[in-house]
Design a protein around this motif. Sequence first.
Motif, PDB file in Angstrom:
ATOM      1  N   LEU A 131       0.830  -1.203   0.000  1.00 19.65           N
ATOM      2  CA  LEU A 131       0.000   0.000   0.000  1.00 19.65           C
ATOM      3  C   LEU A 131       0.861   1.248   0.000  1.00 19.65           C
ATOM      4  CD1 LEU A 131      -2.889  -1.032   2.458  1.00 19.65           C
ATOM      5  CD2 LEU A 131      -3.004  -0.728  -0.017  1.00 19.65           C
ATOM      6  N   ARG A 132       1.913   1.223   0.775  1.00 18.37           N
ATOM      7  CA  ARG A 132       2.793   2.396   0.808  1.00 18.37           C
ATOM      8  C   ARG A 132       3.476   2.620  -0.550  1.00 18.37           C
ATOM      9  NH1 ARG A 132       5.828   1.868   6.720  1.00 18.37           N
ATOM     10  NH2 ARG A 132       3.954   2.275   8.004  1.00 18.37           N
ATOM     11  N   LEU A 169       2.265   1.727  -3.420  1.00 17.64           N
ATOM     12  CA  LEU A 169       1.242   2.222  -4.350  1.00 17.64           C
ATOM     13  C   LEU A 169       0.956   3.697  -4.118  1.00 17.64           C
ATOM     14  CD1 LEU A 169      -0.779   1.546  -6.579  1.00 17.64           C
ATOM     15  CD2 LEU A 169      -2.433   0.890  -4.769  1.00 17.64           C
ATOM     16  N   GLU A 170       0.970   4.103  -2.821  1.00 19.39           N
ATOM     17  CA  GLU A 170       0.740   5.523  -2.503  1.00 19.39           C
ATOM     18  C   GLU A 170       1.858   6.384  -3.061  1.00 19.39           C
ATOM     19  OE1 GLU A 170      -0.027   8.357   1.426  1.00 19.39           O
ATOM     20  OE2 GLU A 170       0.387   6.200   1.662  1.00 19.39           O
ATOM     21  N   ARG A 171       3.088   5.932  -2.942  1.00 21.59           N
ATOM     22  CA  ARG A 171       4.212   6.684  -3.483  1.00 21.59           C
ATOM     23  C   ARG A 171       4.130   6.777  -5.008  1.00 21.59           C
ATOM     24  NH1 ARG A 171       9.270   4.199   0.098  1.00 21.59           N
ATOM     25  NH2 ARG A 171       8.578   5.058   2.140  1.00 21.59           N
ATOM     26  N   CYS A 212       1.422   6.736  -6.802  1.00 19.87           N
ATOM     27  CA  CYS A 212       0.355   7.698  -7.148  1.00 19.87           C
ATOM     28  C   CYS A 212       0.843   9.134  -6.982  1.00 19.87           C
ATOM     29  CB  CYS A 212      -0.872   7.440  -6.281  1.00 19.87           C
ATOM     30  SG  CYS A 212      -1.710   5.897  -6.665  1.00 19.87           S
ATOM     31  N   ARG A 213       1.618   9.376  -5.927  1.00 22.22           N
ATOM     32  CA  ARG A 213       2.152  10.725  -5.733  1.00 22.22           C
ATOM     33  C   ARG A 213       3.092  11.118  -6.876  1.00 22.22           C
ATOM     34  NH1 ARG A 213       3.551  10.928   0.802  1.00 22.22           N
ATOM     35  NH2 ARG A 213       1.340  10.849   1.521  1.00 22.22           N
TER      36      ARG A 213
END
Length: 258
Positions: free
Chosen positions: A8-9, A11-13, A15-16
């Motif tokens: 998840l982390r 994927l968040e990075r 997306c950023r």
Amino acid sequence: MAAAVVALRALERLCRVALFLSQLYVLSGRGSLSLEHSHPQAQLAKVAIVPTSTHIPVSKVSDFNSSEATATPSYMTQCPSNGLCSRLPPGCMDCETNCSCIYGKTAVFECKARSQVHCVDEKNNRPETFTINMTCQLCWQLPPSDYVCSNPTNCKTVSCPRERYSANCTVRDHIHCLGNRTFPKMLYCNWTGGYKWSTALALSITLGGFGADRFYLGQWREGLGKLFSFGGLGIWTLIDVLLIGVGYVGPADGSLYI
């Protein structure tokens, strides 16, 4: 569980990073939103320019149309203002053809004033149509006193048979008739150059032996012949007196005596 958190982390990075790259692409001026968000002044300039460019030709067209509407027709110079409609000159009105009229008889024609011509009836009203009385005949059938024709300058008035010339005739302004008001017509030569018959006859009687009568009429060759032959020993002089007296001998330019 720990593996899911790590994913998840990541994927968040990711997306950023994608969001950062998209914003950078938009700010660089290559995106479709650059004209709307990054250049608002250019949009305002375009909006201000469009009405200006379309307004100029519209004003020019309106000014051109107004100048055409206010132009004075050429026939207005002979049309009286606020006069009786029935007394307008023929060039100031348009009349309908009366097919039932009889040649040479007076008939009633329905007419209307031409554009920009103002006239009134007997009650001081401005009618749309009015009637006039006119003789049923074509313009070229009018008597000679009702039209004016061009004068010739190169035809002989003293000849046998009499010469004719092609003249352009125009009907007088106050005369009503049917058809064209300007027409060609064959007329007899009847112009004058200012020579007097009485003067020519007097010179032939008194000084005809010296050719004075022939010189006066512009016939200088015959004048020289009479001068050097002393009037043909008097015979030529007597013949010229008779010929000038009956009008057979006239001016050399072919004109009539006055």
